[in-house]
Design a protein around this motif. Structure first.
Motif, PDB file in Angstrom:
ATOM      1  N   PRO A  23      63.584  34.774-105.709  1.00  0.00           N
ATOM      2  CA  PRO A  23      63.513  36.232-105.735  1.00  0.00           C
ATOM      3  C   PRO A  23      64.698  36.857-104.996  1.00  0.00           C
ATOM      4  O   PRO A  23      65.338  36.208-104.163  1.00  0.00           O
ATOM      5  CB  PRO A  23      62.192  36.538-105.015  1.00  0.00           C
ATOM      6  CG  PRO A  23      61.976  35.352-104.126  1.00  0.00           C
ATOM      7  CD  PRO A  23      62.519  34.175-104.872  1.00  0.00           C
ATOM      8  N   ASP A  24      64.976  38.096-105.298  1.00  0.00           N
ATOM      9  CA  ASP A  24      66.060  38.811-104.645  1.00  0.00           C
ATOM     10  C   ASP A  24      65.612  39.235-103.240  1.00  0.00           C
ATOM     11  O   ASP A  24      64.588  39.929-103.089  1.00  0.00           O
ATOM     12  CB  ASP A  24      66.446  40.028-105.467  1.00  0.00           C
ATOM     13  CG  ASP A  24      67.658  40.744-104.897  1.00  0.00           C
ATOM     14  OD1 ASP A  24      67.478  41.567-103.981  1.00  0.00           O
ATOM     15  OD2 ASP A  24      68.785  40.474-105.353  1.00  0.00           O
ATOM     16  N   ALA A  25      66.358  38.826-102.227  1.00  0.00           N
ATOM     17  CA  ALA A  25      65.965  39.108-100.853  1.00  0.00           C
ATOM     18  C   ALA A  25      65.924  40.602-100.553  1.00  0.00           C
ATOM     19  O   ALA A  25      65.058  41.078 -99.813  1.00  0.00           O
ATOM     20  CB  ALA A  25      66.923  38.403 -99.889  1.00  0.00           C
ATOM     21  N   ASP A  26      66.833  41.360-101.138  1.00  0.00           N
ATOM     22  CA  ASP A  26      66.850  42.804-100.903  1.00  0.00           C
ATOM     23  C   ASP A  26      65.591  43.470-101.436  1.00  0.00           C
ATOM     24  O   ASP A  26      65.056  44.413-100.835  1.00  0.00           O
ATOM     25  CB  ASP A  26      68.078  43.438-101.552  1.00  0.00           C
ATOM     26  CG  ASP A  26      69.375  43.066-100.838  1.00  0.00           C
ATOM     27  OD1 ASP A  26      69.302  42.675 -99.638  1.00  0.00           O
ATOM     28  OD2 ASP A  26      70.449  43.160-101.458  1.00  0.00           O
ATOM     29  N   ASP A  27      65.101  42.980-102.566  1.00  0.00           N
ATOM     30  CA  ASP A  27      63.858  43.517-103.116  1.00  0.00           C
ATOM     31  C   ASP A  27      62.678  43.197-102.207  1.00  0.00           C
ATOM     32  O   ASP A  27      61.782  44.035-102.004  1.00  0.00           O
ATOM     33  CB  ASP A  27      63.603  42.948-104.508  1.00  0.00           C
ATOM     34  CG  ASP A  27      64.582  43.480-105.551  1.00  0.00           C
ATOM     35  OD1 ASP A  27      65.131  44.583-105.331  1.00  0.00           O
ATOM     36  OD2 ASP A  27      64.807  42.794-106.566  1.00  0.00           O
ATOM     37  N   GLY A  80      46.141  55.138 -98.136  1.00  0.00           N
ATOM     38  CA  GLY A  80      46.476  55.251 -99.543  1.00  0.00           C
ATOM     39  C   GLY A  80      47.493  56.334 -99.851  1.00  0.00           C
ATOM     40  O   GLY A  80      47.971  56.431-100.964  1.00  0.00           O
ATOM     41  N   SER A  81      47.804  57.184 -98.845  1.00  0.00           N
ATOM     42  CA  SER A  81      48.721  58.288 -99.104  1.00  0.00           C
ATOM     43  C   SER A  81      50.169  57.880 -99.031  1.00  0.00           C
ATOM     44  O   SER A  81      51.047  58.641 -99.415  1.00  0.00           O
ATOM     45  CB  SER A  81      48.465  59.417 -98.087  1.00  0.00           C
ATOM     46  OG  SER A  81      48.742  58.963 -96.781  1.00  0.00           O
ATOM     47  N   GLY A  82      50.446  56.707 -98.531  1.00  0.00           N
ATOM     48  CA  GLY A  82      51.833  56.276 -98.389  1.00  0.00           C
ATOM     49  C   GLY A  82      52.404  55.844 -99.724  1.00  0.00           C
ATOM     50  O   GLY A  82      51.698  55.625-100.708  1.00  0.00           O
ATOM     51  N   SER A  83      53.723  55.721 -99.750  1.00  0.00           N
ATOM     52  CA  SER A  83      54.371  55.269-100.983  1.00  0.00           C
ATOM     53  C   SER A  83      54.162  53.785-101.153  1.00  0.00           C
ATOM     54  O   SER A  83      54.165  53.033-100.204  1.00  0.00           O
ATOM     55  CB  SER A  83      55.869  55.575-100.920  1.00  0.00           C
ATOM     56  OG  SER A  83      56.458  54.909 -99.833  1.00  0.00           O
ATOM     57  N   SER A  84      53.963  53.334-102.346  1.00  0.00           N
ATOM     58  CA  SER A  84      53.731  51.915-102.590  1.00  0.00           C
ATOM     59  C   SER A  84      55.041  51.168-102.662  1.00  0.00           C
ATOM     60  O   SER A  84      56.074  51.709-102.991  1.00  0.00           O
ATOM     61  CB  SER A  84      52.952  51.729-103.894  1.00  0.00           C
ATOM     62  OG  SER A  84      53.714  52.230-104.972  1.00  0.00           O
ATOM     63  N   ALA A  85      54.956  49.895-102.294  1.00  0.00           N
ATOM     64  CA  ALA A  85      56.150  49.052-102.356  1.00  0.00           C
ATOM     65  C   ALA A  85      56.408  48.684-103.801  1.00  0.00           C
ATOM     66  O   ALA A  85      55.496  48.369-104.549  1.00  0.00           O
ATOM     67  CB  ALA A  85      55.925  47.803-101.524  1.00  0.00           C
ATOM     68  N   SER A  86      57.672  48.725-104.196  1.00  0.00           N
ATOM     69  CA  SER A  86      57.992  48.441-105.588  1.00  0.00           C
ATOM     70  C   SER A  86      59.223  47.564-105.721  1.00  0.00           C
ATOM     71  O   SER A  86      60.290  48.006-106.132  1.00  0.00           O
ATOM     72  CB  SER A  86      58.229  49.764-106.347  1.00  0.00           C
ATOM     73  OG  SER A  86      57.101  50.585-106.283  1.00  0.00           O
ATOM     74  N   PRO A  87      59.125  46.299-105.343  1.00  0.00           N
ATOM     75  CA  PRO A  87      60.280  45.425-105.529  1.00  0.00           C
ATOM     76  C   PRO A  87      60.579  45.272-107.008  1.00  0.00           C
ATOM     77  O   PRO A  87      59.673  45.130-107.836  1.00  0.00           O
ATOM     78  CB  PRO A  87      59.833  44.106-104.890  1.00  0.00           C
ATOM     79  CG  PRO A  87      58.353  44.182-104.770  1.00  0.00           C
ATOM     80  CD  PRO A  87      57.981  45.618-104.751  1.00  0.00           C
ATOM     81  N   SER A  88      61.865  45.308-107.355  1.00  0.00           N
ATOM     82  CA  SER A  88      62.239  45.258-108.761  1.00  0.00           C
ATOM     83  C   SER A  88      61.963  43.901-109.385  1.00  0.00           C
ATOM     84  O   SER A  88      61.753  43.796-110.572  1.00  0.00           O
ATOM     85  CB  SER A  88      63.731  45.603-108.907  1.00  0.00           C
ATOM     86  OG  SER A  88      64.512  44.688-108.170  1.00  0.00           O
ATOM     87  N   LYS A  89      61.971  42.892-108.553  1.00  0.00           N
ATOM     88  CA  LYS A  89      61.673  41.550-109.066  1.00  0.00           C
ATOM     89  C   LYS A  89      60.356  41.109-108.490  1.00  0.00           C
ATOM     90  O   LYS A  89      60.209  40.920-107.302  1.00  0.00           O
ATOM     91  CB  LYS A  89      62.788  40.573-108.658  1.00  0.00           C
ATOM     92  CG  LYS A  89      62.491  39.121-109.000  1.00  0.00           C
ATOM     93  CD  LYS A  89      62.377  38.873-110.486  1.00  0.00           C
ATOM     94  CE  LYS A  89      62.151  37.406-110.786  1.00  0.00           C
ATOM     95  NZ  LYS A  89      61.993  37.164-112.215  1.00  0.00           N
TER      96      LYS A  89
END
Length: 304
Positions: free
Chosen positions: A235-239, A266-275
Motif C-alpha cells: 500500500p501507499d504509505a502516504d495514503d 460520528g461528526s468528524g470527517s472519515s478517513a479516505s485512503p486512495s488505496k
C-alpha cells in the motif's frame, strides 16, 4: 588601778560594744534590704519575660492553622479537562473503519483489560484474501490513557505531556525500523506527532504509522499498518498516513463528546485512503498471515 579608773574603763568598753553593735546592725540591715530587693527585681524581670513568651506562644498556637492553610494551597492543582473516556471499540465511525480496515470493521476487540475511564484500547484486523493474486492486510489499534490531576503528581495535562513524549520516543525506537520519519501533526489535539517507517517481515514489507496525540489530559496512541501479501502490491504509505491522521482527529472529537463537549465521534470527517483493500468477498477467509505478519512492536505495546 583605782576604782574610778576601773569604772571609766568599764564604761568605755560598754560604749564601744554598743557602738560597734549599732554600726554592725546598720550594715546588716542594709544587706537585708538589698537582699530583699533582689527577688523583687527578679520577679519583675520574670514577668517581663513571661509577657514576651506569651506573645510567642500566641503566635505558635496560630501557626499550625496558617501552616495547614499554606499546605492546602500548595497542594491545590488545576482540575483536569477530561474525566471520562469513550468506549475504545465503538468510538470510531463505521465509515472510517470501513475505509481503514474493510474486512474487519465489525470485529473490534479489546487488546487488554482496561480500567474504566482510565485506559482503554481496541484492535481491528482486516485481510482481503485474493488467493493467488495476493492479499491486502491492514491492522489498526487504538490505545487511550487518561491522566487525572493529583496533588502529589501534578496537573493531569502536565502528566499527559510527559506520557506523550514517552509514547513518541517508544514509537521511534522500534527495532528493525527502516526509513523512520517523524513529523508534527497540526489541528489534532494539543500535541500530535506521527512516526512512520517500514518494517520487513517474511510475509512482506509492512508500512507502519503511529500517531501519538495529547488532548488535554488524555494520550492517544494509534497504530495503523498495511502490507501487500503473497505478491500483492504494497500500500501507499502516504495514503496510510492520511487515514491514520483522520482517525486520530475523530478520536479527539469522541473524547470531547464523551465529556459533553461538542458533537459525537460520528461528526468528524472519515478517513479516505486512495488505496484500500478490495471489498470483494474473500475466497478463503480462514487463511490469515501468521502473527509475525503484524509488527510485533505494535502488538506488544502496553499502557504505562
Amino acid at each position: 588601778m583605782s576604782e574610778g579608773t576601773m569604772h571609766r574603763s568599764a564604761e568605755r568598753d560598754q560604749h564601744l560594744h554598743r557602738g560597734g553593735r549599732g554600726r554592725g546592725g546598720r550594715g546588716v540591715r542594709r544587706f537585708l534590704v538589698a537582699a530583699a530587693a533582689l527577688p523583687v527585681m527578679l520577679v519583675a524581670a520574670g514577668c517581663s519575660s513571661d509577657s514576651g513568651s506569651g506573645d510567642d506562644a500566641a503566635k505558635e498556637s496560630a501557626s499550625p492553622a496558617a501552616k495547614e492553610s499554606a499546605t492546602a494551597s500548595a497542594n491545590e492543582v488545576k482540575a483536569a479537562a477530561y474525566a471520562k473516556l469513550p468506549e475504545a471499540c465503538t468510538m470510531l465511525p463505521k465509515k472510517t473503519l470501513e475505509d481503514l480496515v474493510p474486512e474487519g470493521a465489525k470485529d473490534g476487540k479489546p487488546i487488554n483489560d482496561g480500567e474504566p475511564d482510565v485506559s482503554g484500547d481496541c484492535r481491528w484486523i482486516s485481510l482481503d484474501n485474493n488467493g493467488v493474486k495476493g492479499s491486502q492486510y491492514r491492522w489498526l489499534s487504538v490505545s487511550l490513557l487518561l491522566l487525572e490531576s493529583d496533588a502529589s503528581r501534578g496537573p493531569g495535562d502536565e502528566r499527559a505531556r510527559a506520557q506523550f513524549e514517552k509514547k513518541v520516543s517508544e514509537a521511534q525506537a522500534v527495532e528493525g525500523a527502516k526509513g523512520l520519519k517523524s513529523e508534527s501533526v497540526t489541528g489534532t489535539g494539543d500535541q500530535a506527532t506521527v512516526v512512520r517507517y517500514d518494517l520487513k517481515k517474511k510475509e512482506g514489507t509492512f508500512k507502519q504509522q503511529t500517531v501519538v496525540v495529547r488532548a488535554e489530559n488524555v494520550v492517544i496512541t494509534l497504530d495503523y499498518n498495511g502490507a501487500g501479501l503473497a505478491g500483492d502490491k504494497a500500500p501507499d504509505a502516504d495514503d496510510l498516513v492520511k487515514g491514520a491522521k483522520a482517525a486520530a482527529k475523530e478520536i479527539v472529537t469522541a473524547i470531547g463528546s464523551a465529556n459533553g463537549q461538542g458533537g459525537g465521534s460520528g461528526s468528524g470527517s472519515s478517513a479516505s485512503p486512495s488505496k484500500e483493500p478490495s471489498k470483494k468477498p474473500a475466497e478463503d477467509s480462514s487463511k490469515e498471515p501468521s502473527k509475525s505478519a503484524s509488527p510485533s512492536a505494535s502488538e506488544s505495546k502496553t499502557k504505562s
